[in-house]
Write an enzyme that holds these catalytic residues in place. Structure first.
Site: not given
Ligand code: GLU
Length: 436
Positions: A121
């Site tokens: 993240k």
């Molecule tokens: N931000 C989204 C999540 O928390 C998608 C993450 C992604 O597609 O890599 O799942």
């Protein structure tokens, strides 16, 4: 690995540390899964920690010539099962602990959905509404350049998250492509279609939340038609979930909200009309929405409405000790990451509320990101129907596996999802062994 029933322990988090409550909850739930799986201590120790954490100071020039410095992060929790994968958020509350928790959730989410990814993240502590579009572009490009050493299509692949979108990903991708000297679509997902994005990616998290809602209703013998649903959050996740649930499954969306407050109608809101208005007027808030036929409510009131299903699809820490006792909905589908605090989760479990946890309920986004990555790597693109049908299959499969695990072992769905995911991550760690 032996799987044995154990009493759930939620004591780990009550130690008075000042970690973010999302990290506290995620770590405590992780410990529950460790105990339940009787996992060896060394592997627990690996999974407890992020593999790599990068903090960057990002200077940008403001439109008036001043220089401001923002703090950004990229945390890679695990690459045991594949390249790290996860979004980037822009929010004032972003800090290292929050990003750590979200990176861990991504490892688990990828594992629950059986995607060949680990978890990561990123984020910048910034209020994006305080910056112009040009300033946001400079911030994104400088951040991309600063975290570039740890990114890569086979290493770590960002995506949108809170307050970021396909435009953000286009800037990020372009910046990395400039360094590389050639186009690099597979370095990020959630891009615009014109740059190698996937059909269906923008709606995918909301569609996944809708699918998870229908699956839990089916398992509980309830007819989706006319089911009363309240949705907290009307951003990308909440608005798509609302449209899909009302248009494709005839659910009755009785309440929605955003940061300005909510609206409620006992006879159901015309979600299609509201979404059209919001598309026509970017930046519109529900408090600005002027039309008759509903009552105004606060976000707190929305959470405790007498509805069948509650979908928290805004930010973390919304369902807490303050309101968990008053929640009337018997089903909660977590569209947001970490909307339920640890103590609230315990209260809901005691009250036998069915909680479809974030690592399953909102996995539609990363599942579709996986599809985008595959398409970019093959340079062969699918149409919307193909994406939607593959997403439906992937969500249904993940749901069924978690449900079966919970059912067979008399677990709540969160413990079942965490245990399945941890088991898969642990197996990868054990089979790879340690280098050197
Ligand atoms: N931000 C989204 C999540 O928390 C998608 C993450 C992604 O597609 O890599 O799942």
């Amino acid at each position: 690995m032996a799987i044995k029933a154990q009493p759930l322990s939620n004591d780990i988090a009550q130690s008075g540390s000042n970690q973010s409550s999302m990290l506290v909850a995620a770590m405590a739930q992780l410990e529950n899964a460790f105990e339940w799986l009787e996992l060896e201590e060394g592997v627990r120790e690996i999974i407890r920690q992020s593999e790599r954490e990068l903090t960057v100071s990002i200077p940008i020039q403001r439109d008036d010539g001043r220089i401001n410095v923002f703090t950004g992060y990229r945390v890679q929790h695990s690459s045991a099962r594949g390249p790290c994968k996860g979004g980037i958020r822009y929010h004032v509350n972003v800090d290292l602990d929050e990003v750590r928790a979200l990176a861990l959730l991504m490892s688990l989410k990828s594992a629950v959905a059986r995607l060949p990814f680990g978890g990561a993240k990123g984020g910048i502590a910034v209020d994006p509404t305080s910056l112009s579009a040009a300033e946001l572009e400079r911030l994104t490009r400088r951040y991309a350049a600063m975290i570039r050493p740890i990114l890569g299509a086979k290493r770590d692949i960002p995506a949108p998250d809170v307050n970021t979108n396909p435009q953000t990903m286009a800037w990020l991708m372009d910046t990395l492509a400039m360094f590389q000297g050639h186009n690099l679509p597979e370095i990020t997902t959630g891009k615009p279609l014109s740059l190698g994005g996937s059909h269906g990616r923008t709606e995918a998290t909301g569609r996944g939340v809708a699918i998870a809602t229908i699956e839990i209703l089916k398992r509980l013998g309830r007819n989706p038609k006319g089911t009363e649903i309240a949705i907290q959050g009307f951003g990308n996740v909440g608005s798509h979930a609302a449209s899909i649930l009302s248009e494709e499954f005839q659910c009755k969306i009785v309440a929605i909200s955003d940061e300005s407050g909510g609206i409620y109608s006992q006879s159901g809101l015309d979600v299609t009309k509201i979404v059209q208005q919001f598309k026509a007027h970017p930046g519109l808030l529900l408090s600005d929405y002027q039309i008759d036929g509903f009552d105004r409510i606060s976000n707190d009131e929305l959470l405790v409405l007498d509805v069948d299903v509650l979908i928290p699809a805004a930010m973390e820490d919304q369902i807490t000790v303050r309101n968990a006792d008053q929640i009337v909905a018997q089903i909660i589908v977590e569209g947001a990451n970490g909307p339920t605090t640890l103590e609230a989760d315990r209260i809901l479990r005691e009250r036998s509320v069915h909680v479809v946890p974030d690592v399953l309920a909102n996995a539609g986004g990363v599942i579709c990101s996986y599809f985008e990555w595959v398409q970019d790597r093959q340079m062969y693109f699918w149409d919307l129907e193909e994406v939607r049908s593959k997403l439906l299959m992937a969500m249904q499969k993940a749901f069924e596996e978690v449900w079966a695990m919970a059912d067979e072992n008399k677990l709540d769905m969160r413990t079942a999802a965490y245990s399945l995911a941890v088991q898969r991550v642990a197996e990868a760690i054990q089979q790879r062994g340690l280098f050197p």
